[in-house]
Motif scaffolding. Structure first.
Motif, PDB file in Angstrom:
ATOM      1  N   SER A 122      -0.222  -1.012  -0.495  1.00  0.00           N
ATOM      2  CA  SER A 122       1.089  -1.267  -1.085  1.00  0.00           C
ATOM      3  C   SER A 122       2.108  -0.409  -0.376  1.00  0.00           C
ATOM      4  O   SER A 122       1.915   0.793  -0.205  1.00  0.00           O
ATOM      5  CB  SER A 122       1.061  -0.931  -2.577  1.00  0.00           C
ATOM      6  N   MET A 123       3.187  -1.016   0.039  1.00  0.00           N
ATOM      7  CA  MET A 123       4.238  -0.243   0.703  1.00  0.00           C
ATOM      8  C   MET A 123       5.577  -0.865   0.392  1.00  0.00           C
ATOM      9  O   MET A 123       5.685  -2.061   0.120  1.00  0.00           O
ATOM     10  CB  MET A 123       4.009  -0.167   2.215  1.00  0.00           C
ATOM     11  N   VAL A 174       8.457  17.009   6.842  1.00  0.00           N
ATOM     12  CA  VAL A 174       7.247  16.278   6.461  1.00  0.00           C
ATOM     13  C   VAL A 174       7.532  15.386   5.257  1.00  0.00           C
ATOM     14  O   VAL A 174       7.115  14.217   5.214  1.00  0.00           O
ATOM     15  CB  VAL A 174       6.093  17.253   6.167  1.00  0.00           C
ATOM     16  N   ALA A 175       8.269  15.909   4.275  1.00  0.00           N
ATOM     17  CA  ALA A 175       8.600  15.113   3.089  1.00  0.00           C
ATOM     18  C   ALA A 175       9.441  13.899   3.478  1.00  0.00           C
ATOM     19  O   ALA A 175       9.236  12.787   2.962  1.00  0.00           O
ATOM     20  CB  ALA A 175       9.347  15.980   2.080  1.00  0.00           C
ATOM     21  N   VAL A 192       7.610   6.436   5.609  1.00  0.00           N
ATOM     22  CA  VAL A 192       6.480   5.508   5.725  1.00  0.00           C
ATOM     23  C   VAL A 192       5.895   5.142   4.364  1.00  0.00           C
ATOM     24  O   VAL A 192       4.821   4.544   4.272  1.00  0.00           O
ATOM     25  CB  VAL A 192       5.375   6.083   6.642  1.00  0.00           C
ATOM     26  N   GLY A 193       6.606   5.503   3.273  1.00  0.00           N
ATOM     27  CA  GLY A 193       6.192   5.089   1.938  1.00  0.00           C
ATOM     28  C   GLY A 193       4.976   5.796   1.398  1.00  0.00           C
ATOM     29  O   GLY A 193       4.187   5.210   0.646  1.00  0.00           O
ATOM     30  N   LEU A 194       4.797   7.078   1.744  1.00  0.00           N
ATOM     31  CA  LEU A 194       3.615   7.816   1.301  1.00  0.00           C
ATOM     32  C   LEU A 194       3.966   9.068   0.499  1.00  0.00           C
ATOM     33  O   LEU A 194       3.164  10.008   0.435  1.00  0.00           O
ATOM     34  CB  LEU A 194       2.755   8.217   2.514  1.00  0.00           C
ATOM     35  N   ASP A 195       5.137   9.077  -0.128  1.00  0.00           N
ATOM     36  CA  ASP A 195       5.523  10.233  -0.942  1.00  0.00           C
ATOM     37  C   ASP A 195       4.439  10.585  -1.961  1.00  0.00           C
ATOM     38  O   ASP A 195       4.118  11.756  -2.184  1.00  0.00           O
ATOM     39  CB  ASP A 195       6.816   9.950  -1.710  1.00  0.00           C
ATOM     40  N   HIS A 196       3.881   9.547  -2.574  1.00  0.00           N
ATOM     41  CA  HIS A 196       2.925   9.738  -3.666  1.00  0.00           C
ATOM     42  C   HIS A 196       1.564  10.234  -3.196  1.00  0.00           C
ATOM     43  O   HIS A 196       0.753  10.665  -4.018  1.00  0.00           O
ATOM     44  CB  HIS A 196       2.728   8.415  -4.393  1.00  0.00           C
ATOM     45  N   ALA A 197       1.303  10.171  -1.893  1.00  0.00           N
ATOM     46  CA  ALA A 197      -0.038  10.476  -1.381  1.00  0.00           C
ATOM     47  C   ALA A 197      -0.072  11.732  -0.520  1.00  0.00           C
ATOM     48  O   ALA A 197      -1.053  11.982   0.169  1.00  0.00           O
ATOM     49  CB  ALA A 197      -0.573   9.284  -0.584  1.00  0.00           C
ATOM     50  N   SER A 237      -6.467   4.256   2.097  1.00  0.00           N
ATOM     51  CA  SER A 237      -6.827   3.041   2.834  1.00  0.00           C
ATOM     52  C   SER A 237      -6.553   3.198   4.324  1.00  0.00           C
ATOM     53  O   SER A 237      -5.871   4.132   4.759  1.00  0.00           O
ATOM     54  CB  SER A 237      -6.024   1.858   2.299  1.00  0.00           C
ATOM     55  N   GLY A 238      -7.059   2.246   5.109  1.00  0.00           N
ATOM     56  CA  GLY A 238      -6.806   2.258   6.542  1.00  0.00           C
ATOM     57  C   GLY A 238      -5.333   2.140   6.862  1.00  0.00           C
ATOM     58  O   GLY A 238      -4.824   2.775   7.793  1.00  0.00           O
ATOM     59  N   GLY A 239      -4.614   1.331   6.081  1.00  0.00           N
ATOM     60  CA  GLY A 239      -3.183   1.173   6.308  1.00  0.00           C
ATOM     61  C   GLY A 239      -2.422   2.459   6.041  1.00  0.00           C
ATOM     62  O   GLY A 239      -1.488   2.816   6.769  1.00  0.00           O
ATOM     63  N   MET A 240      -2.824   3.180   4.986  1.00  0.00           N
ATOM     64  CA  MET A 240      -2.169   4.455   4.668  1.00  0.00           C
ATOM     65  C   MET A 240      -2.466   5.500   5.744  1.00  0.00           C
ATOM     66  O   MET A 240      -1.596   6.293   6.124  1.00  0.00           O
ATOM     67  CB  MET A 240      -2.618   4.941   3.299  1.00  0.00           C
TER      68      MET A 240
END
Length: 281
Positions: A3-4, A131-132, A138-143, A152-155
């Motif tokens: 999900s992105m 970094v934040a 890239v839509g990964l704030d939560h991770a 996942s591979g996409g993440m």
């Protein structure tokens, strides 16, 4: 499935402007038992800052070797490579590379993996902020605090892309960055790359085996093909892709160019179309 967000709105613009890139008469030969063997010959490329170039070609025609030369990981046997008029140096800091395998350190979090890409001497506070910003891009704030085995591979691939962007590259080199992803994730990653390019413009050289991907993402596409009787890769065709990003994947002009490029790669598109019609009956 990954999900992105359809579009990220970053709070930071790259500190380094996009660079012009010029390759003049570039060739690369490797020594062998029977003498030198040419892998690339007489490659000429001229990119304006912020342009996206896709390189397609059969396996073994020198695509990845070309990227290594631009990134300073290898030295051309002939010709010159200039970034903004200055020669490329060993692991040139004006470039950054992302490849098909994310190559994340498994014992580090995603945020820590992105931090590895920051220029030397970046202060702790500036590093944390940058970094934040990149993880948001890239839509990964939560991770941020997750480790590679937990995503996942996409993440993981998005993390690899953020790590490359951490260098603020003037030239971003992408070697089949989405090749290992499933079809849907790959399409989403293509959209994300264009969002990133809009938010943080840089000159991009993309190597891909996917002709549709090349036509969707690039301003120009170069077809590398081995020269008869030598096997050395050289530019056989150069295509300016019509329209502007974001393009319509269903654009008929792209379909016509796709058939043209596939034929240049030795694919019998007429046979393929006939086979597809037979299967649909």
């Amino acid at each position: 499935m990954v999900s992105m967000p359809p579009s990220a709105a970053p709070s930071h613009a790259s500190g380094r402007p996009a660079n012009a890139l010029r390759l003049t008469g570039v060739g690369r030969a490797f020594a062998g038992e029977r003498g030198a063997r040419d892998v690339l010959r007489d490659v000429n490329i001229d990119l304006i800052p912020g342009e996206i170039l896709a390189i397609v070609g059969a396996s073994g025609c020198g695509k990845s070797t070309l990227l290594r030369l631009v990134g300073g990981l290898d030295i051309p046997t002939r010709g010159s490579i200039l970034i903004d008029g200055t020669g490329v140096t060993d692991t040139d800091e004006r470039t950054a590379t992302a490849v098909q395998e994310p190559r994340l350190l498994p014992w580090r979090t995603l945020a820590e993996n992105v931090e590895i890409g920051l220029p030397r001497g970046t202060g702790r506070r500036a590093a944390k902020q940058r970094v934040a910003e990149l993880l948001h891009l890239v839509g990964l704030d939560h991770a941020a605090d997750q480790r590679p085995r937990e995503v996942s591979g996409g993440m993981a691939q998005r993390t690899s892309l953020a790590r490359a962007l951490a260098r603020d590259p003037g030239v971003l080199l992408l070697d089949e960055p989405f090749g290992a992803l499933d079809a849907l994730t790959r399409l989403r990653m293509q959209d994300l790359l264009l969002d990133i390019h809009t938010a943080q413009p840089t000159t991009i050289v993309l190597v891909t085996h996917d002709v549709e991907e090349a036509l969707f993402l690039a301003d120009r596409v170069i077809l590398l093909r081995p020269i008869a009787n030598s096997g050395a890769g050289s530019i056989a065709r150069e295509i300016t892709v019509p329209g502007h990003q974001p393009r319509d994947r269903a654009d008929r002009r792209l379909a016509d160019l796709r058939a043209d490029l596939l034929e240049g790669l030795g694919v019998d598109t007429h046979h393929h179309q006939h086979h597809q019609k037979e299967k649909s009956r």
